[in-house]
Write a protein that holds these residues in place. Structure first.
Motif, PDB file in Angstrom:
ATOM      1  N   ARG A  83      10.964  -5.880 -31.620  1.00 36.23           N
ATOM      2  CA  ARG A  83      11.702  -4.793 -30.996  1.00 36.23           C
ATOM      3  C   ARG A  83      12.793  -4.286 -31.732  1.00 36.23           C
ATOM      4  NH1 ARG A  83      11.318  -5.076 -25.255  1.00 36.23           N
ATOM      5  NH2 ARG A  83      10.032  -6.838 -24.216  1.00 36.23           N
ATOM      6  N   ILE A  84      13.417  -4.865 -32.617  1.00 30.36           N
ATOM      7  CA  ILE A  84      14.532  -4.497 -33.682  1.00 30.36           C
ATOM      8  C   ILE A  84      13.663  -3.526 -34.605  1.00 30.36           C
ATOM      9  CG2 ILE A  84      16.176  -4.916 -35.274  1.00 30.36           C
ATOM     10  CD1 ILE A  84      17.105  -5.176 -32.434  1.00 30.36           C
ATOM     11  N   GLU A  85      12.373  -4.250 -35.073  1.00 29.53           N
ATOM     12  CA  GLU A  85      11.656  -3.451 -36.139  1.00 29.53           C
ATOM     13  C   GLU A  85      11.204  -2.008 -35.467  1.00 29.53           C
ATOM     14  OE1 GLU A  85       8.493  -6.168 -36.656  1.00 29.53           O
ATOM     15  OE2 GLU A  85       9.514  -7.392 -38.133  1.00 29.53           O
ATOM     16  N   ARG A  86      10.729  -1.988 -34.239  1.00 31.05           N
ATOM     17  CA  ARG A  86      10.457  -0.784 -33.548  1.00 31.05           C
ATOM     18  C   ARG A  86      11.242   0.160 -33.445  1.00 31.05           C
ATOM     19  NH1 ARG A  86       7.554  -1.080 -27.972  1.00 31.05           N
ATOM     20  NH2 ARG A  86       9.685  -1.589 -27.213  1.00 31.05           N
ATOM     21  N   LEU A  87      12.630  -0.269 -33.226  1.00 33.51           N
ATOM     22  CA  LEU A  87      13.976   0.365 -33.167  1.00 33.51           C
ATOM     23  C   LEU A  87      14.237   1.031 -34.397  1.00 33.51           C
ATOM     24  CD1 LEU A  87      16.635   1.060 -31.546  1.00 33.51           C
ATOM     25  CD2 LEU A  87      17.637  -0.958 -32.521  1.00 33.51           C
ATOM     26  N   LEU A  88      14.406   0.160 -35.581  1.00 34.46           N
ATOM     27  CA  LEU A  88      14.636   0.828 -36.807  1.00 34.46           C
ATOM     28  C   LEU A  88      13.582   1.971 -37.135  1.00 34.46           C
ATOM     29  CD1 LEU A  88      15.354  -2.554 -38.857  1.00 34.46           C
ATOM     30  CD2 LEU A  88      16.825  -0.845 -38.029  1.00 34.46           C
ATOM     31  N   ALA A  89      12.360   1.637 -36.874  1.00 31.68           N
ATOM     32  CA  ALA A  89      11.280   2.537 -37.277  1.00 31.68           C
ATOM     33  C   ALA A  89      11.580   3.933 -36.459  1.00 31.68           C
ATOM     34  CB  ALA A  89       9.949   2.125 -37.111  1.00 31.68           C
ATOM     35  N   GLU A  90      12.018   3.846 -35.358  1.00 33.99           N
ATOM     36  CA  GLU A  90      12.023   5.135 -34.179  1.00 33.99           C
ATOM     37  C   GLU A  90      13.454   5.784 -34.214  1.00 33.99           C
ATOM     38  OE1 GLU A  90      10.461   3.529 -30.657  1.00 33.99           O
ATOM     39  OE2 GLU A  90       8.400   3.565 -31.322  1.00 33.99           O
TER      40      GLU A  90
END
Length: 478
Positions: A83-90
């Motif tokens: 979820r943090i990976e997606r947050l960083l990407a978006e």
């Protein structure tokens, strides 16, 4: 052929002191308040049931028991790394700065472990926020009010925003310690609040029982400010510490006149940069203060070190009882080169001094009945407060600087002037006065909570005002 070495599934662990709650050691059952989630960023939420949660709680149980006995509450949180990976990407960089501090983003690096490191820090924010379930539900505190930094040994430390620190001080929490862990799948954190314990000197304990002057008022005020969240034993210790402070204050006041100028200057440390900068604006300065520490000794000895301020500082005072004590205090102030003005009938003189660029010191922590005062919140309770300070500040544009003094453990005093409070503007004049007056009370709250035993708790600050209805006019019928 030797058997292959098994890989441990344990991820990185960061611990800050002995921080774990007994719930974790008893099988991981969290309190209902800890399961509550009231903050947005729902895409970072996950159900805490399952293997990762059990693994995290078992790992946290390795922390020592010494702090657990001091703990008042515990917060636990788990976040999925993806979820943090997606947050960083978006998420844009400027939006990330609203969630993580610059120090957190820097400590997490730029490598493949960045998301896991930030996930652990986000879990720590959530765990800290869960220490205050009521305030979290009311929107008075948020996870972003907490951040994680490393100390000199690399251990994680909780850094609080101003409003989080005020909440911690009001709930008598000495410190928040945190433990972080993460692997490639999830990150978890445990936050533990350690209770503060006031030191009650022997003189305070004796006076508390032998000379209970206004003891009921002191206890009532302390309970009103610190609420039901602070144990009664701590309330009593705070009251005894306050009696000890009054005893030292009285002794210092009597001994002060016999000290030489060099000795007087040596007992006070001053921080006046903000005051000097405000004086440079040429609009005069309004000092927002209260009865902190040894306010008479610290002020006279501290400001006497700056001869360029002689004759430019004027104190607005209400007469105290008995008369001989009021006369003694007034004489000492004038001998030190300070002006003294009455709180009643001195408006023209105050405006004249502000126009000349002088400093007006305004004690703001006393009850003010109407028409001099208006009812605004003070420590969460309505209190009648002087409105004249906000009226003068808005009319003249003079900056309002909070100031306080306190006694250090070694007996030395500190006199500090803080940065000016930003004025609040509103189209409605009455609302403008009310909002600025409330902001002044909020500044006093922060100053009081830093050294609560050294504020003047004997004053009936929340005195009720009985409003009399005007007599009805008689009507004649002809």
């Amino acid at each position: 052929m030797p058997a292959p070495r098994s890989r441990s599934r344990r991820g990185n662990v960061e611990q800050s002191g002995p921080a774990v709650c007994r719930r974790a050691r008893d099988g991981g059952r969290a309190e209902p308040a800890q399961q509550h989630r009231a903050h947005p960023l729902s895409r970072l939420r996950r159900d805490q049931r399952g293997a990762h949660r059990t693994f995290a709680l078992t790992l946290m149980a390795d922390i020592a028991d010494t702090a657990a006995s001091e703990a008042t509450r515990c917060g636990i949180d788990t976040v999925e790394v993806r979820r943090i990976e997606r947050l960083l990407a978006e998420t844009a960089s400027e939006d990330l700065n609203r969630i993580f501090s610059a120090q957190e983003l820097s400590d997490s690096g730029e490598g493949p472990g960045r998301a896991a490191s930030l996930a652990a820090r986000f879990a720590a924010k959530e765990a800290c926020a869960k220490l205050f379930p009521r305030e979290l539900a009311l929107g008075l505190i948020e996870p972003i009010d907490f951040s994680v930094a490393r100390d000199g040994y690399g251990a994680p430390q909780v850094v609080c925003s101003a409003r989080a620190q005020a909440l911690i001080d009001q709930q008598r929490i000495r410190a928040i310690v945190v433990s972080l862990t993460h692997d490639r799948v999830s990150a978890s954190a445990v936050a533990l609040a350690l209770a503060a314990r006031s030191a009650a000197p022997i003189a305070g304990r004796i006076l508390y029982y032998a000379l209970p002057v206004r003891r009921a008022v002191i206890l009532e005020n302390l309970r009103r400010v610190f609420g039901a969240g602070v144990p009664e034993g701590e309330i009593k210790r705070l009251a005894q510490a306050h009696y000890a402070h009054l005893w030292r204050l009285f002794g210092e006041f009597l001994r002060f006149r016999w000290l030489s100028a060099a000795q007087q200057a040596a007992i006070v440390r001053t921080e006046v940069d903000a005051l000097k900068h405000a004086l440079g604006e040429g609009k005069g300065v309004l000092i927002l203060t209260g009865h902190f520490g040894n306010f008479e000794v610290a002020t006279i000895a501290g400001l006497a070190r700056f001869p360029e301020m002689q004759g430019r500082i004027h104190f607005v005072r209400r007469a105290i009882k008995p008369r001989w004590l009021d006369a003694l205090v007034t004489r000492r102030f004038r001998q030190a080169g300070f002006g003294v003005m009455s709180k009643r009938g001195s408006l023209d003189a105050i405006l004249e001094r502000l126009a000349a660029g002088d400093v007006i010191v305004f004690p703001f922590d006393q009850h003010a009945s109407p028409p001099d005062g208006i009812e605004v919140e003070f420590f969460g309770h309505p209190a009648w407060t002087f409105k004249s300070l906000s009226i003068m500040a808005l009319a003249t544009g003079a900056p309002v600087l909070p100031a306080a003094s306190w006694r250090e453990s070694d007996g030395h005093h500190v006199l500090r002037f803080e940065e000016p409070l930003p004025p609040i503007h509103d189209e409605n004049v009455n609302e403008e006065i009310r909002r600025n007056t409330r902001a002044y009370n909020a500044a006093l709250e922060r100053l009081i909570l830093r050294h609560p035993e050294q504020w003047f708790w004997v004053h009936r600050r929340w005195k009720q005002v009985v409003r009399r209805r005007p007599a009805a006019k008689s009507t004649r019928y002809y």
